[in-house]
Design an enzyme around this catalytic site. Structure first.
Site, PDB file in Angstrom:
ATOM      1  N   CYS A 107      37.296  42.232  43.714  1.00  0.00           N
ATOM      2  CA  CYS A 107      38.657  42.229  43.200  1.00  0.00           C
ATOM      3  C   CYS A 107      39.617  42.383  44.366  1.00  0.00           C
ATOM      4  O   CYS A 107      39.384  43.195  45.261  1.00  0.00           O
ATOM      5  CB  CYS A 107      38.825  43.384  42.216  1.00  0.00           C
ATOM      6  SG  CYS A 107      40.452  43.498  41.469  1.00  0.00           S
ATOM      7  N   HIS A 150      37.334  38.903  33.610  1.00  0.00           N
ATOM      8  CA  HIS A 150      37.796  39.814  34.671  1.00  0.00           C
ATOM      9  C   HIS A 150      39.328  39.884  34.651  1.00  0.00           C
ATOM     10  O   HIS A 150      39.904  40.976  34.665  1.00  0.00           O
ATOM     11  CB  HIS A 150      37.290  39.307  36.029  1.00  0.00           C
ATOM     12  CG  HIS A 150      37.720  40.143  37.192  1.00  0.00           C
ATOM     13  ND1 HIS A 150      36.845  40.946  37.883  1.00  0.00           N
ATOM     14  CD2 HIS A 150      38.921  40.289  37.800  1.00  0.00           C
ATOM     15  CE1 HIS A 150      37.497  41.559  38.866  1.00  0.00           C
ATOM     16  NE2 HIS A 150      38.765  41.168  38.834  1.00  0.00           N
ATOM     17  N   GLU A 151      39.980  38.729  34.606  1.00  0.00           N
ATOM     18  CA  GLU A 151      41.444  38.697  34.623  1.00  0.00           C
ATOM     19  C   GLU A 151      42.036  39.251  33.335  1.00  0.00           C
ATOM     20  O   GLU A 151      43.031  39.977  33.364  1.00  0.00           O
ATOM     21  CB  GLU A 151      41.957  37.275  34.897  1.00  0.00           C
ATOM     22  CG  GLU A 151      41.570  36.722  36.247  1.00  0.00           C
ATOM     23  CD  GLU A 151      41.890  37.646  37.428  1.00  0.00           C
ATOM     24  OE1 GLU A 151      42.951  38.314  37.417  1.00  0.00           O
ATOM     25  OE2 GLU A 151      41.076  37.713  38.365  1.00  0.00           O
ATOM     26  N   HIS A 154      42.159  42.933  33.423  1.00  0.00           N
ATOM     27  CA  HIS A 154      43.313  43.434  34.174  1.00  0.00           C
ATOM     28  C   HIS A 154      44.530  43.584  33.276  1.00  0.00           C
ATOM     29  O   HIS A 154      45.270  44.564  33.381  1.00  0.00           O
ATOM     30  CB  HIS A 154      43.672  42.483  35.326  1.00  0.00           C
ATOM     31  CG  HIS A 154      42.954  42.743  36.598  1.00  0.00           C
ATOM     32  ND1 HIS A 154      42.972  43.956  37.248  1.00  0.00           N
ATOM     33  CD2 HIS A 154      42.194  41.929  37.363  1.00  0.00           C
ATOM     34  CE1 HIS A 154      42.267  43.884  38.363  1.00  0.00           C
ATOM     35  NE2 HIS A 154      41.764  42.658  38.452  1.00  0.00           N
TER      36      HIS A 154
END
EC number: 3.5.1.88
Length: 174
Positions: A107, A150-151, A154
């Site tokens: 990341c 993953h995004e 966030h």
């Protein structure tokens, strides 16, 4: 890299606000700049010159913006380059099977090595808006599914290492 929020920054742990539609010029510009960072970070000469860490995805909170959106830039298995700017993405379905990157995830906001498998759905379907405010449904599998999850994490204040099994970080998942 100086604009990337680092692990510990409060904005990385908050759920981001939805983007209002129609998409403002400011929001469009922010997403274009996020995508440009990814392009520059993947160009070896530019990355070296400006000391950029290469990235495949960048969420708004990683650059201090409280908006539910991210940019992604990656290669498909057949070498096609995919550029995405997703606004207000929502996971609408997923496969039962899980996968992970054998080498682990990284990341841009984390400046340390984190060891362990991060379980992700093998296939996902996502609904999101583009920068023109049009709603689309996307299907991702394999690496692209991992990247999108993953995004999207966030955007909800979740870091990839939150998903690693603390007691058995290299637990084989299925």
């Amino acid at each position: 890299m100086k604009d990337i929020k680092k692990e510990g920054a409060p904005i990385l742990r908050q759920q981001l606000d939805s983007v209002r539609l129609p998409v403002s010029e400011e929001t469009k510009t922010e997403l274009e700049c996020m995508l440009m960072y990814l392009k520059n970070s993947q160009d070896p000469d530019i990355a070296k010159k400006y000391k950029l860490r290469p990235g495949s995805g960048l969420s708004a909170n990683q650059v201090g913006i409280n908006k539910s959106m991210f940019a992604a830039l990656y290669q498909t298995e057949n070498g096609e380059t995919i550029e995405l700017k997703l606004i207000n993405p929502m996971l609408i379905s997923h496969a039962a099977n899980t996968i992970y990157l054998p080498e682990g995830e990284g990341c841009l906001s984390v400046n340390r090595e984190v060891h362990g498998h991060v379980p992700r759905y093998e296939r996902i379907k996502v609904q999101a808006y583009d920068i023109e405010g049009e709603k689309h449904t996307y299907t991702f599998k394999g690496y692209s599914a991992i990247l999108m999850q993953h995004e999207m994490d966030h955007l909800n204040g979740i870091m990839f290492f939150d998903r690693i099994n603390e007691k058995q970080p290299f637990l084989n998942l299925q």
